[in-house]
Design a protein around this motif. Structure first.
Motif, mmCIF file in Angstrom:
data_model
loop_
_atom_site.group_PDB
_atom_site.id
_atom_site.type_symbol
_atom_site.label_atom_id
_atom_site.label_comp_id
_atom_site.label_asym_id
_atom_site.label_seq_id
_atom_site.Cartn_x
_atom_site.Cartn_y
_atom_site.Cartn_z
ATOM 1 N N ARG A 101 0.687 -1.329 -0.268
ATOM 2 C CA ARG A 101 0.070 0.301 0.179
ATOM 3 C C ARG A 101 0.651 1.275 0.445
ATOM 4 O O ARG A 101 0.645 2.112 -0.664
ATOM 5 N N SER A 102 2.401 0.932 0.420
ATOM 6 C CA SER A 102 3.037 2.712 1.041
ATOM 7 C C SER A 102 3.497 2.589 -0.156
ATOM 8 O O SER A 102 3.787 3.859 -0.804
ATOM 9 N N LYS A 103 4.064 2.014 -1.135
ATOM 10 C CA LYS A 103 4.113 1.634 -2.804
ATOM 11 C C LYS A 103 3.525 2.078 -3.255
ATOM 12 O O LYS A 103 3.441 2.766 -4.619
ATOM 13 N N TYR A 104 1.736 1.787 -2.729
ATOM 14 C CA TYR A 104 0.186 2.187 -3.463
ATOM 15 C C TYR A 104 1.165 3.784 -3.772
ATOM 16 O O TYR A 104 0.365 4.091 -4.937
ATOM 17 N N ALA A 105 0.660 4.234 -2.938
ATOM 18 C CA ALA A 105 0.697 5.546 -2.211
ATOM 19 C C ALA A 105 2.129 6.397 -3.888
ATOM 20 O O ALA A 105 1.308 7.267 -4.475
ATOM 21 N N LEU A 106 3.084 5.545 -2.894
ATOM 22 C CA LEU A 106 4.296 6.131 -3.901
ATOM 23 C C LEU A 106 4.024 6.330 -5.868
ATOM 24 O O LEU A 106 4.464 7.506 -5.971
ATOM 25 N N MET A 107 3.495 5.047 -5.881
ATOM 26 C CA MET A 107 3.242 5.474 -7.843
ATOM 27 C C MET A 107 2.200 6.083 -7.196
ATOM 28 O O MET A 107 2.721 6.723 -9.328
ATOM 29 N N MET A 108 1.203 6.868 -7.185
ATOM 30 C CA MET A 108 0.143 7.296 -7.253
ATOM 31 C C MET A 108 0.932 8.682 -7.535
ATOM 32 O O MET A 108 1.083 9.668 -7.955
ATOM 33 N N SER A 109 1.595 9.144 -6.133
ATOM 34 C CA SER A 109 2.527 10.862 -6.416
ATOM 35 C C SER A 109 3.222 10.736 -7.254
ATOM 36 O O SER A 109 3.331 11.807 -7.868
ATOM 37 N N GLN A 110 4.061 9.633 -8.077
ATOM 38 C CA GLN A 110 5.209 9.543 -9.040
ATOM 39 C C GLN A 110 4.276 10.203 -10.207
ATOM 40 O O GLN A 110 5.055 10.829 -11.111
ATOM 41 N N PHE A 111 3.672 9.572 -10.414
ATOM 42 C CA PHE A 111 2.918 10.112 -11.385
ATOM 43 C C PHE A 111 2.135 11.456 -11.916
ATOM 44 O O PHE A 111 2.130 11.838 -12.775
ATOM 45 N N ARG A 112 1.688 11.389 -10.634
ATOM 46 C CA ARG A 112 0.663 12.845 -11.030
ATOM 47 C C ARG A 112 1.771 13.886 -11.216
ATOM 48 O O ARG A 112 1.565 14.790 -11.982
ATOM 49 N N ALA A 113 2.988 13.474 -10.585
ATOM 50 C CA ALA A 113 3.947 14.578 -10.576
ATOM 51 C C ALA A 113 4.540 14.583 -12.332
ATOM 52 O O ALA A 113 6.002 15.199 -12.494
ATOM 53 N N GLY A 114 3.924 13.591 -13.188
ATOM 54 C CA GLY A 114 5.382 13.648 -14.217
ATOM 55 C C GLY A 114 5.948 12.417 -14.468
ATOM 56 O O GLY A 114 6.674 12.471 -15.254
ATOM 57 N N GLN A 115 6.101 12.052 -13.166
ATOM 58 C CA GLN A 115 7.311 11.004 -13.089
ATOM 59 C C GLN A 115 6.644 9.396 -14.073
ATOM 60 O O GLN A 115 6.622 8.464 -12.808
ATOM 61 N N THR A 116 6.296 9.210 -15.037
ATOM 62 C CA THR A 116 5.568 8.453 -15.300
ATOM 63 C C THR A 116 6.313 6.474 -14.968
ATOM 64 O O THR A 116 6.204 5.561 -14.462
ATOM 65 N N GLU A 117 7.217 7.287 -15.771
ATOM 66 C CA GLU A 117 8.367 5.398 -15.977
ATOM 67 C C GLU A 117 9.078 5.242 -14.504
ATOM 68 O O GLU A 117 9.087 4.166 -14.092
ATOM 69 N N ALA A 118 8.859 6.190 -13.296
ATOM 70 C CA ALA A 118 9.275 5.445 -11.531
ATOM 71 C C ALA A 118 7.969 5.201 -11.203
ATOM 72 O O ALA A 118 8.439 4.462 -10.539
ATOM 73 N N ALA A 119 6.636 5.251 -11.751
ATOM 74 C CA ALA A 119 5.312 6.014 -11.244
ATOM 75 C C ALA A 119 5.388 3.668 -11.867
ATOM 76 O O ALA A 119 4.935 2.932 -10.724
ATOM 77 N N ILE A 120 5.713 3.505 -12.976
ATOM 78 C CA ILE A 120 5.376 2.089 -13.917
ATOM 79 C C ILE A 120 6.818 1.308 -12.822
ATOM 80 O O ILE A 120 5.607 -0.111 -12.215
ATOM 81 N N GLU A 121 7.974 1.640 -12.095
ATOM 82 C CA GLU A 121 8.631 0.698 -11.685
ATOM 83 C C GLU A 121 8.270 0.536 -10.284
ATOM 84 O O GLU A 121 8.212 -0.379 -9.658
ATOM 85 N N THR A 122 7.954 1.853 -9.637
ATOM 86 C CA THR A 122 6.804 1.755 -8.345
ATOM 87 C C THR A 122 6.046 0.536 -8.008
ATOM 88 O O THR A 122 6.093 -0.378 -7.443
#
Length: 267
Positions: A101-122
């Motif tokens: 769940r923590s990584k899920y939240a981080l993924m969402m934060s990264q995607f919102r910031a436009g860090q698409t590849e980082a979000a996908i990796e997370t």
């Protein structure tokens, strides 16, 4: 499993009947987020803030508060809420590195910031921790699809739906987008109508575009109004809105074709 299983549903209903701090806030936050319930999201935020005031290092509360703040922050006009969500989700992963769940939240934060590849990796890292989590599977599928990785995204959306009969909204949206991309407009409209999330720009875009492709003016009217299709600069505004949500230009182009057809039927 995700967050809509039988046990969680029972516990969530209990929380609505007798609200509590801690895990109770999390359950109510998830339910409010699924429904797009602004009042419920605000209540959950207050509950989570109170929880963290008592237990500052509660990783679950930090992760859930990050998700809630992202839900409250306007996508096209972000405030410091998104920045705080990024900090909270990062802290949650540090406090609980094996929490999906923590990584899920981080993924969402990264995607919102436009860090698409980082979000996908997370997202894939979160899925490795819990392959049966339908929320992660569905959200990662949506992000992959938005980035133009059609087969990967659609595959995860179907996988999420197969794991849980109470399909996650993200799974429904990705499947609707994929049906639209493949020209299965009736399927796309049916799937998008199953989404009960209030004020979701992409859902309205799919509904308007599919109705436009099918020549159904009445079906398109409400969705067009919600998209602001009466504006003189609608075309540019539409592309700006989809870009803010980090959708690939190719997908935006496909949706715009249908939306413009819907406009022609109604204006």
């Amino acid at each position: 499993m995700g967050t809509r299983g039988v046990i969680n549903t029972i516990e969530t209903q209990h929380e609505f009947d007798a609200p509590s701090l801690g895990n109770g806030c999390t359950l109510r936050a998830i339910a409010a987020g699924d429904r797009g319930n602004e009042a419920g999201i605000a209540d959950a935020r207050n509950c989570l803030e109170r929880t963290l005031a008592i237990v500052p290092n509660d990783a679950a509360a930090r992760a859930e508060l990050a998700i809630v703040l992202l839900a409250q922050d306007p996508i096209e006009a972000p405030t410091d809420l998104s920045a705080r969500a990024s900090k909270l989700s990062g802290d949650a992963v540090k406090l609980s590195p094996f929490s999906d769940r923590s990584k899920y939240a981080l993924m969402m934060s990264q995607f919102r910031a436009g860090q698409t590849e980082a979000a996908i990796e997370t997202g894939y890292a979160a899925l490795a921790l819990n392959p049966n989590n339908t929320d992660i599977t569905a959200r990662l599928g949506l992000y992959l699809f938005a980035a133009g990785r059609w087969e990967d995204g659609a595959g995860l959306a179907v996988q999420s739906a197969q794991m849980d009969q109470n399909a996650a909204p993200d799974s429904l949206l990705t499947r609707a987008l994929n049906a639209y991309r493949l020209g299965r407009f009736d399927d796309a409209l049916t799937l998008s109508r199953q989404l009960n999330v209030a004020d979701d720009y992409v859902v309205y875009a799919v509904q308007a575009a599919t109705a436009g492709q099918l020549g159904r003016a009445d079906d398109a009217r409400l969705a067009l109004a919600s998209l602001g299709a009466g504006r003189a600069d609608f075309g540019a505004a539409f592309r700006k809105s989809m870009n803010a949500r980090h959708f690939t230009a190719e997908l935006t182009d496909l949706l715009e074709i249908g939306v413009l057809k819907a406009q022609a039927l109604n204006f």
